[in-house]
Motif scaffolding. Structure first.
Motif, PDB file in Angstrom:
ATOM      1  N   ARG A 156       0.834  -1.215   0.000  1.00 33.26           N
ATOM      2  CA  ARG A 156       0.000   0.000   0.000  1.00 33.26           C
ATOM      3  C   ARG A 156       0.860   1.252   0.000  1.00 33.26           C
ATOM      4  O   ARG A 156       0.609   2.199  -0.746  1.00 33.26           O
ATOM      5  CB  ARG A 156      -0.945  -0.003   1.207  1.00 33.26           C
ATOM      6  CG  ARG A 156      -2.144  -0.897   1.029  1.00 33.26           C
ATOM      7  CD  ARG A 156      -3.225  -0.622   2.053  1.00 33.26           C
ATOM      8  NE  ARG A 156      -2.784  -0.808   3.420  1.00 33.26           N
ATOM      9  CZ  ARG A 156      -2.815  -1.955   4.079  1.00 33.26           C
ATOM     10  NH1 ARG A 156      -3.246  -3.048   3.487  1.00 33.26           N
ATOM     11  NH2 ARG A 156      -2.409  -2.022   5.332  1.00 33.26           N
ATOM     12  N   ARG A 157       1.898   1.266   0.835  1.00 39.43           N
ATOM     13  CA  ARG A 157       2.778   2.435   0.888  1.00 39.43           C
ATOM     14  C   ARG A 157       3.438   2.673  -0.463  1.00 39.43           C
ATOM     15  O   ARG A 157       3.500   3.818  -0.944  1.00 39.43           O
ATOM     16  CB  ARG A 157       3.842   2.269   1.971  1.00 39.43           C
ATOM     17  CG  ARG A 157       4.800   3.455   2.045  1.00 39.43           C
ATOM     18  CD  ARG A 157       5.667   3.406   3.270  1.00 39.43           C
ATOM     19  NE  ARG A 157       4.897   3.554   4.494  1.00 39.43           N
ATOM     20  CZ  ARG A 157       4.423   4.708   4.956  1.00 39.43           C
ATOM     21  NH1 ARG A 157       4.623   5.817   4.290  1.00 39.43           N
ATOM     22  NH2 ARG A 157       3.769   4.761   6.089  1.00 39.43           N
ATOM     23  N   ALA A 158       3.914   1.622  -1.118  1.00 39.45           N
ATOM     24  CA  ALA A 158       4.536   1.763  -2.442  1.00 39.45           C
ATOM     25  C   ALA A 158       3.533   2.311  -3.445  1.00 39.45           C
ATOM     26  O   ALA A 158       3.865   3.182  -4.263  1.00 39.45           O
ATOM     27  CB  ALA A 158       5.089   0.421  -2.909  1.00 39.45           C
ATOM     28  N   ARG A 159       2.303   1.829  -3.383  1.00 41.66           N
ATOM     29  CA  ARG A 159       1.252   2.299  -4.284  1.00 41.66           C
ATOM     30  C   ARG A 159       0.988   3.785  -4.072  1.00 41.66           C
ATOM     31  O   ARG A 159       0.863   4.556  -5.022  1.00 41.66           O
ATOM     32  CB  ARG A 159      -0.005   1.475  -4.018  1.00 41.66           C
ATOM     33  CG  ARG A 159      -1.166   1.800  -4.885  1.00 41.66           C
ATOM     34  CD  ARG A 159      -2.348   0.938  -4.471  1.00 41.66           C
ATOM     35  NE  ARG A 159      -3.236   0.808  -5.586  1.00 41.66           N
ATOM     36  CZ  ARG A 159      -4.020  -0.223  -5.808  1.00 41.66           C
ATOM     37  NH1 ARG A 159      -4.031  -1.237  -4.987  1.00 41.66           N
ATOM     38  NH2 ARG A 159      -4.816  -0.245  -6.851  1.00 41.66           N
ATOM     39  N   TRP A 160       0.898   4.196  -2.804  1.00 41.48           N
ATOM     40  CA  TRP A 160       0.657   5.613  -2.507  1.00 41.48           C
ATOM     41  C   TRP A 160       1.810   6.483  -2.986  1.00 41.48           C
ATOM     42  O   TRP A 160       1.601   7.540  -3.591  1.00 41.48           O
ATOM     43  CB  TRP A 160       0.462   5.824  -1.012  1.00 41.48           C
ATOM     44  CG  TRP A 160      -0.696   5.095  -0.416  1.00 41.48           C
ATOM     45  CD1 TRP A 160      -1.861   4.724  -1.049  1.00 41.48           C
ATOM     46  CD2 TRP A 160      -0.806   4.631   0.922  1.00 41.48           C
ATOM     47  NE1 TRP A 160      -2.669   4.054  -0.170  1.00 41.48           N
ATOM     48  CE2 TRP A 160      -2.063   3.988   1.047  1.00 41.48           C
ATOM     49  CE3 TRP A 160       0.020   4.692   2.027  1.00 41.48           C
ATOM     50  CZ2 TRP A 160      -2.504   3.424   2.230  1.00 41.48           C
ATOM     51  CZ3 TRP A 160      -0.428   4.128   3.213  1.00 41.48           C
ATOM     52  CH2 TRP A 160      -1.668   3.503   3.315  1.00 41.48           C
ATOM     53  N   LEU A 161       3.034   6.044  -2.702  1.00 39.74           N
ATOM     54  CA  LEU A 161       4.203   6.836  -3.093  1.00 39.74           C
ATOM     55  C   LEU A 161       4.324   6.947  -4.606  1.00 39.74           C
ATOM     56  O   LEU A 161       4.666   8.009  -5.124  1.00 39.74           O
ATOM     57  CB  LEU A 161       5.468   6.244  -2.476  1.00 39.74           C
ATOM     58  CG  LEU A 161       5.555   6.353  -0.952  1.00 39.74           C
ATOM     59  CD1 LEU A 161       6.781   5.609  -0.438  1.00 39.74           C
ATOM     60  CD2 LEU A 161       5.559   7.798  -0.502  1.00 39.74           C
ATOM     61  N   ASP A 162       4.044   5.851  -5.316  1.00 47.61           N
ATOM     62  CA  ASP A 162       4.070   5.891  -6.784  1.00 47.61           C
ATOM     63  C   ASP A 162       3.022   6.870  -7.313  1.00 47.61           C
ATOM     64  O   ASP A 162       3.290   7.644  -8.236  1.00 47.61           O
ATOM     65  CB  ASP A 162       3.823   4.504  -7.376  1.00 47.61           C
ATOM     66  CG  ASP A 162       4.979   3.554  -7.170  1.00 47.61           C
ATOM     67  OD1 ASP A 162       6.085   4.005  -6.805  1.00 47.61           O
ATOM     68  OD2 ASP A 162       4.766   2.327  -7.373  1.00 47.61           O
ATOM     69  N   GLY A 163       1.836   6.834  -6.724  1.00 44.45           N
ATOM     70  CA  GLY A 163       0.773   7.742  -7.153  1.00 44.45           C
ATOM     71  C   GLY A 163       1.123   9.194  -6.893  1.00 44.45           C
ATOM     72  O   GLY A 163       0.925  10.058  -7.757  1.00 44.45           O
TER      73      GLY A 163
END
Length: 64
Positions: free
Chosen positions: A46-53
């Protein structure tokens, strides 16, 4: 400056509308509303997804 979807629609600017819709899609993917649901991911995913976004929205406008 990036135009919001509503103002792009009102101004009949197809390019601005396309860009605004792309940014909305990027945000929804980052939040887990599209793609793999956020509840099916662990904390790191989830953190990776948020940071990528966020990087895509803050960067030069390119999607990851």
């Amino acid at each position: 400056m990036t135009q919001k979807l509503g103002s792009a629609l009102r101004s009949l600017d197809e390019q601005a509308e396309h860009e605004a819709r792309r940014r909305v899609h990027t945000a929804k993917v980052a939040l887990g509303e599209r793609g793999t649901p956020w509840w099916e991911q662990d904390d790191a995913q989830r953190r990776a997804r948020w940071l990528d976004g966020l990087a895509a929205l803050d960067g030069d406008g390119e999607q990851p």
